[in-house]
Design an enzyme around this catalytic site. Structure first.
Site, PDB file in Angstrom:
ATOM      1  CG  LEU A 244      -1.769   1.216   1.426  1.00 50.97           C
ATOM      2  CD1 LEU A 244      -2.962   1.108   0.503  1.00 50.97           C
ATOM      3  CD2 LEU A 244      -2.240   1.350   2.857  1.00 50.97           C
ATOM      4  CG  HIS A 360      -6.922  -1.375   1.798  1.00 50.83           C
ATOM      5  ND1 HIS A 360      -5.656  -1.654   2.263  1.00 50.83           N
ATOM      6  CD2 HIS A 360      -7.356  -0.324   2.534  1.00 50.83           C
ATOM      7  CE1 HIS A 360      -5.341  -0.805   3.239  1.00 50.83           C
ATOM      8  NE2 HIS A 360      -6.358   0.003   3.426  1.00 50.83           N
TER       9      HIS A 360
HETATM   10  C1  FAD Z   1      -1.473  -1.889   4.688  1.00 49.64           C
HETATM   11  C2  FAD Z   1      -2.654  -1.414   5.463  1.00 49.64           C
HETATM   12  C3  FAD Z   1      -2.751  -0.092   5.856  1.00 49.64           C
HETATM   13  C4  FAD Z   1      -3.857   0.350   6.565  1.00 49.64           C
HETATM   14  N1  FAD Z   1      -3.920   1.663   6.941  1.00 49.64           N
HETATM   15  C5  FAD Z   1      -4.962   2.096   7.701  1.00 49.64           C
HETATM   16  C6  FAD Z   1      -5.005   3.437   8.180  1.00 49.64           C
HETATM   17  O1  FAD Z   1      -4.104   4.226   7.972  1.00 49.64           O
HETATM   18  N2  FAD Z   1      -6.081   3.801   8.919  1.00 49.64           N
HETATM   19  C7  FAD Z   1      -7.109   2.939   9.211  1.00 49.64           C
HETATM   20  O2  FAD Z   1      -8.050   3.332   9.899  1.00 49.64           O
HETATM   21  N3  FAD Z   1      -7.072   1.658   8.769  1.00 49.64           N
HETATM   22  C8  FAD Z   1      -6.034   1.216   8.036  1.00 49.64           C
HETATM   23  N4  FAD Z   1      -6.006  -0.083   7.595  1.00 49.64           N
HETATM   24  C9  FAD Z   1      -7.040  -1.004   8.065  1.00 49.64           C
HETATM   25  C10 FAD Z   1      -6.766  -1.370   9.513  1.00 49.64           C
HETATM   26  O3  FAD Z   1      -5.394  -1.371   9.743  1.00 49.64           O
HETATM   27  C11 FAD Z   1      -7.314  -2.742   9.869  1.00 49.64           C
HETATM   28  O4  FAD Z   1      -8.654  -2.842   9.494  1.00 49.64           O
HETATM   29  C12 FAD Z   1      -7.216  -2.982  11.371  1.00 49.64           C
HETATM   30  O5  FAD Z   1      -5.909  -2.746  11.819  1.00 49.64           O
HETATM   31  C13 FAD Z   1      -7.638  -4.387  11.714  1.00 49.64           C
HETATM   32  O6  FAD Z   1      -7.358  -4.622  13.069  1.00 49.64           O
HETATM   33  P1  FAD Z   1      -7.918  -5.914  13.773  1.00 49.64           P
HETATM   34  O7  FAD Z   1      -7.531  -5.812  15.208  1.00 49.64           O
HETATM   35  O8  FAD Z   1      -9.349  -6.077  13.453  1.00 49.64           O
HETATM   36  O9  FAD Z   1      -7.157  -7.132  13.075  1.00 49.64           O
HETATM   37  P2  FAD Z   1      -5.604  -7.419  12.786  1.00 49.64           P
HETATM   38  O10 FAD Z   1      -4.717  -6.314  13.158  1.00 49.64           O
HETATM   39  O11 FAD Z   1      -5.555  -7.930  11.389  1.00 49.64           O
HETATM   40  O12 FAD Z   1      -5.293  -8.607  13.794  1.00 49.64           O
HETATM   41  C14 FAD Z   1      -5.879  -9.883  13.650  1.00 49.64           C
HETATM   42  C15 FAD Z   1      -5.409 -10.751  14.791  1.00 49.64           C
HETATM   43  O13 FAD Z   1      -6.137 -11.967  14.780  1.00 49.64           O
HETATM   44  C16 FAD Z   1      -5.267 -13.050  14.981  1.00 49.64           C
HETATM   45  N5  FAD Z   1      -5.862 -14.226  14.335  1.00 49.64           N
HETATM   46  C17 FAD Z   1      -6.456 -14.296  13.116  1.00 49.64           C
HETATM   47  N6  FAD Z   1      -6.878 -15.547  12.887  1.00 49.64           N
HETATM   48  C18 FAD Z   1      -6.570 -16.283  13.979  1.00 49.64           C
HETATM   49  C19 FAD Z   1      -6.733 -17.650  14.332  1.00 49.64           C
HETATM   50  N7  FAD Z   1      -7.319 -18.536  13.512  1.00 49.64           N
HETATM   51  N8  FAD Z   1      -6.266 -18.052  15.539  1.00 49.64           N
HETATM   52  C20 FAD Z   1      -5.641 -17.194  16.383  1.00 49.64           C
HETATM   53  N9  FAD Z   1      -5.453 -15.894  16.071  1.00 49.64           N
HETATM   54  C21 FAD Z   1      -5.919 -15.448  14.895  1.00 49.64           C
HETATM   55  C22 FAD Z   1      -3.948 -12.617  14.380  1.00 49.64           C
HETATM   56  O14 FAD Z   1      -2.883 -13.327  14.970  1.00 49.64           O
HETATM   57  C23 FAD Z   1      -3.936 -11.121  14.742  1.00 49.64           C
HETATM   58  O15 FAD Z   1      -3.380 -10.946  16.014  1.00 49.64           O
HETATM   59  C24 FAD Z   1      -4.901  -0.544   6.882  1.00 49.64           C
HETATM   60  C25 FAD Z   1      -4.814  -1.879   6.485  1.00 49.64           C
HETATM   61  C26 FAD Z   1      -3.718  -2.291   5.763  1.00 49.64           C
HETATM   62  C27 FAD Z   1      -3.698  -3.724   5.302  1.00 49.64           C
END
Ligand code: FAD
Length: 597
Positions: A244, A360
């Protein structure tokens, strides 16, 4: 006998949502034992790669109405407005809390919080920590969570199944990757914070871990997945890798040009370059700062007109930030420079960056209410794996990190309350489920010696999704993708691994992840097939108009014995009736007549 590891609340996921939820549980009731289960070390969660920032109203020129309206119109009116109101109200407090926990938000020269513009946000409201916001936020959350003694860390444990008893959820079955041991991690409440599922597609910004595991686990347990047809393409990924280039590059003034050096976005209803200089108009956020769905769609149109450039990884356009100058680039966008140098072989101080749309973010996910509750008692979800919904048909950049905090905290608080009233599970029933799951994994994956290898199945699924359920879709293309996904599911029944060992069997994990992606893909296709309209990120060429009469509704995908069944749920409208989405000069902010409450 299968060993049960007992806690009160089990959180699956160590990203922003999971860690925020864990802190919320620990703060609400310090006597509760909390398990954080993560298939990777928490600091490696995809949150770490977020660059641009997190949105919350903080400046005097902004207001809750503006943030609400931007989010609702950005969502093409498919967001639940009660959820959006609550989100916008709680956002500033959450980001300030992070500040108190040590998050180094970037500052204005006078010491106040700095904000930058972001796509679809018509006023600057995105807090940032240079262009490494996710890293700093996750680090802050992790170091804060570490101080709570009642949190037990299951790092590098992979959850494969939900434990159920008497129609309630009581934990997960998980594999300890180091040893291959399969155990039940039990609690009266489970919060899924497993992130998105971008890996269902071949070209994505998402880490290889983003395989929709939590969505699939909930789906298999009878919980519906909501609005799965809405897949966000980010307009500026690096061709080849999908890495990205953050929207902050455009927020800071970067422009997009086609092969003729022309700022083509002005041809797609996103305003004119002149708007930015027009002092009579208060809204200067146009063109490159339009919403992601519209920018990605404009790219496809340019490509069809033959006005994109051609490279070894397909068509692309150019993101030009040269006019910002080296000093500003190094101060505000150092990571963009580093990525462009390392992965595109160019220095953006001197050359424009080649970019193209890339998968994304999943707007859809596990169906929850504003407290993170799913229809299955004891099961909660938050973060990208959940669909509350504040993102509707198109998420605005920088709302997602804040969403993880607001709804991670709410899910944590409500789960902590719920465990006080939930009955004890029947431990022997749970033990039996752990044994059954261990048997299944052994027989289906570890003992089989003949069959098809998983890579070809994964590739076929990913390519079918890109071809059939990409930026533009038709009945025929989606049906073809669905047929291919069903064929891949058949083939998956005969999948064979080369690695039959127990310790760090990454091939086994890849197989389990593929199994999850296949479930997510079929829910996505079925919802895309049945939503016969165009809205936000779901563009049906055979139904090009938005149809509020029939489809101002969330899709709910249920797994049944006869395939995926879709039901429809009304969108919650509080004060902002559906209107046309407008960007550019006539952008429809509330004060300009968009809010007809
Ligand atoms: C490159 C990039 C840049 C981004 N930039 C922005 C931004 O600037 N601003 C914004 O608002 N959003 C941004 N986003 C979106 C945002 O970062 C994500 O939507 C958000 O961080 C997701 O957080 P989460 O805690 O839901 O999941 P994640 O951070 O994806 O964490 C998922 C967790 O689940 C665990 N997990 C998954 N499956 C299992 C399993 N089967 N067993 C055990 N553990 C499991 C993993 O180990 C991990 O710890 C960006 C996304 C990307 C990809």
């Amino acid at each position: 006998m299968a060993e049960l590891l007992k806690h009160d609340v089990v959180i699956v996921g160590g990203g922003a949502a999971g860690l925020r939820a864990a802190i919320a549980v620990a703060e609400r009731n310090p006597s509760l034992s909390v398990a954080v289960v993560s298939k990777i070390y928490p600091m490696r969660s995809h949150t770490v790669s977020a660059e641009g920032g997190a949105a919350a109203v903080i400046k005097g020129n902004d207001s809750r109405e503006h943030h609400i309206y931007d989010t609702i119109s950005g969502a093409d009116w498919l967001a639940d407005q009660n959820a959006v109101e609550l989100f916008v109200d709680e956002a500033p407090r959450e980001l300030t809390l992070l500040e108190h926990w040590g998050c180094p938000w970037s500052r204005e020269p006078d010491g106040s919080i700095a904000v930058r513009p972001f796509g679809g946000m018509k006023i600057e409201r995105t807090w940032f920590a240079a262009d490494k916001t996710g890293f700093h936020m996750l680090h802050t959350l992790y170091q804060t969570a570490l101080k709570y003694v009642p949190i037990t860390w299951y790092d590098e444990w992979f959850a494969t199944k939900l434990l159920l008893d008497k129609d309630r959820c009581y934990g997960v079955v998980a594999i300890e990757l180091r040893t291959g041991a399969i155990r039940g991690i039990v609690g009266k409440a489970v919060i899924l914070c497993t992130g998105g599922a971008g890996r269902v597609y071949p070209f994505t910004t998402n880490a290889i871990t983003k395989t929709g595991d939590g969505m699939a686990l909930a789906f298999r347990a009878g919980v519906p997945l909501k609005d799965m047809e809405f897949v966000q393409y980010h307009p500026t990924g690096l061709p080849g890798t999908g890495i990205l280039i953050t929207e902050a590059a455009r927020g800071e003034g970067g422009i997009l040009v086609n092969k003729d050096g022309y700022r083509y976005l002005q041809d797609y209803g996103l305003g004119k370059p002149l708007d930015v200089h027009d002092p009579r108009h208060p809204v200067k956020r146009t063109m490159e700062l339009g919403p992601r769905d519209k920018l990605s769609q404009a790219f496809v149109m340019e490509m069809r007109k033959g006005r994109t450039l051609k490279g070894p990884y397909g068509d692309y356009v150019l993101l030009d930030i040269r006019h910002l100058g080296e000093k500003k680039i190094d101060e505000k966008l150092p990571f963009v420079r580093e990525l462009a140098r390392n992965y595109a072989g160019i220095d953006p101080v001197y050359e424009p960056i080649p970019v193209r749309p890339v998968v994304h973010y999943m707007m859809g996910g596990v169906h929850t209410d504003v407290d993170g509750k799913t229809p299955l008692p004891g099961l909660y979800a938050a973060g990208e794996c959940a669909c509350v919904s504040i993102n509707g048909a198109n998420r605005l950049g920088s709302n997602s990190l804040t969403e993880c905090l607001v709804f991670g905290a709410r899910a944590g608080h409500h789960a902590a309350e719920y465990v006080g009233s939930a009955p004890d599970p029947d431990s022997s029933a749970l033990e039996q489920q752990v044994r059954d799951e261990a048997d299944r994994i052994r027989k289906q994956f570890l003992e089989r010696t003949e069959g098809e290898r998983l890579v070809s199945i994964r590739k076929d699924m990913q390519n079918a999704m890109e071809e059939g359920c990409g930026i533009y879709r038709t009945e025929q293309s989606v049906q073809a993708a669905l047929n291919k996904v069903e064929e891949c599911r058949e083939r998956f029944q005969r999948v064979v691994l080369d690695d039959h060992t127990n310790s760090f069997n990454t091939e086994l994990i890849a197989a389990l992840e593929l199994e999850c992606m296949l479930d997510v893909a079929r829910a996505l296709c079925q919802a895309a097939l049945e939503r016969r309209e165009s809205r936000g990120a779901h563009q049906r060429e055979d139904y090009p108009a938005r149809d509020d009469e029939k489809f101002l509704k969330h899709s709910l995908a249920y797994r049944t014995a006869d395939g995926v069944k879709i039901e429809w749920l009304d969108v919650v409208i509080t004060k902002w009736p559906p209107a046309e989405r407008k960007y550019g000069a006539d952008s429809g902010l509330p004060s300009e007549g968009g809010n007809k409450s």
